[in-house]
Design a protein around this motif. Sequence first.
Motif, PDB file in Angstrom:
ATOM      1  N   TYR A  54       0.828  -1.207   0.000  1.00 49.95           N
ATOM      2  CA  TYR A  54       0.000   0.000   0.000  1.00 49.95           C
ATOM      3  C   TYR A  54       0.862   1.257   0.000  1.00 49.95           C
ATOM      4  N   ASP A  55       0.249   2.347  -0.430  1.00 47.16           N
ATOM      5  CA  ASP A  55       0.941   3.628  -0.487  1.00 47.16           C
ATOM      6  C   ASP A  55       0.779   4.387   0.830  1.00 47.16           C
ATOM      7  N   VAL A  56       1.535   5.463   0.969  1.00 44.37           N
ATOM      8  CA  VAL A  56       1.466   6.343   2.130  1.00 44.37           C
ATOM      9  C   VAL A  56       1.016   7.703   1.637  1.00 44.37           C
ATOM     10  N   GLY A  57       0.174   8.366   2.407  1.00 42.33           N
ATOM     11  CA  GLY A  57      -0.302   9.682   2.011  1.00 42.33           C
ATOM     12  C   GLY A  57      -0.052  10.726   3.076  1.00 42.33           C
ATOM     13  N   PHE A  58      -0.269  11.976   2.678  1.00 40.88           N
ATOM     14  CA  PHE A  58      -0.194  13.117   3.584  1.00 40.88           C
ATOM     15  C   PHE A  58      -1.457  13.937   3.383  1.00 40.88           C
ATOM     16  N   THR A  59      -2.085  14.316   4.481  1.00 37.82           N
ATOM     17  CA  THR A  59      -3.255  15.184   4.409  1.00 37.82           C
ATOM     18  C   THR A  59      -2.974  16.456   5.187  1.00 37.82           C
TER      19      THR A  59
END
Length: 126
Positions: A54-59
């Motif tokens: 899975y990918d990693v995100g930033f919000t």
Amino acid sequence: MSHFTQVATKITNKELLLSCLKELGYEVTEQASIRGYRGQETAVDIAVRMRQGYDVGFTLGPDGTYSFVADWFGVQGVSEQEFTAKVQQHYALATVMEQVNRQGFNVVEQQRDASGQIRLVVRRWI
């Protein structure tokens, strides 16, 4: 049930964050979704495409800081602690270097010790 978790940070500079992620060798996409358990998706401001899993995100939060977002059980090749520490350290170093340069200092020495801590010596001639 969502498997996505968030990790709060003090990261506020989007351009510097994007630059750091790219320097660390990650493929980055803005305004995207990341996958999690059983095909769940969540929208993020910045997506870090991992080579596997899975990918990693930033919000971006209402306070102006970014949070890491991921289904860490499915992120492969790096643990949550390793990834967040590496990105935060790189971002902190870039922030310091930006300020050092802005204030007219030059880096005289930069060392990384066995524990991974970075030591900078800067100088400015008056």
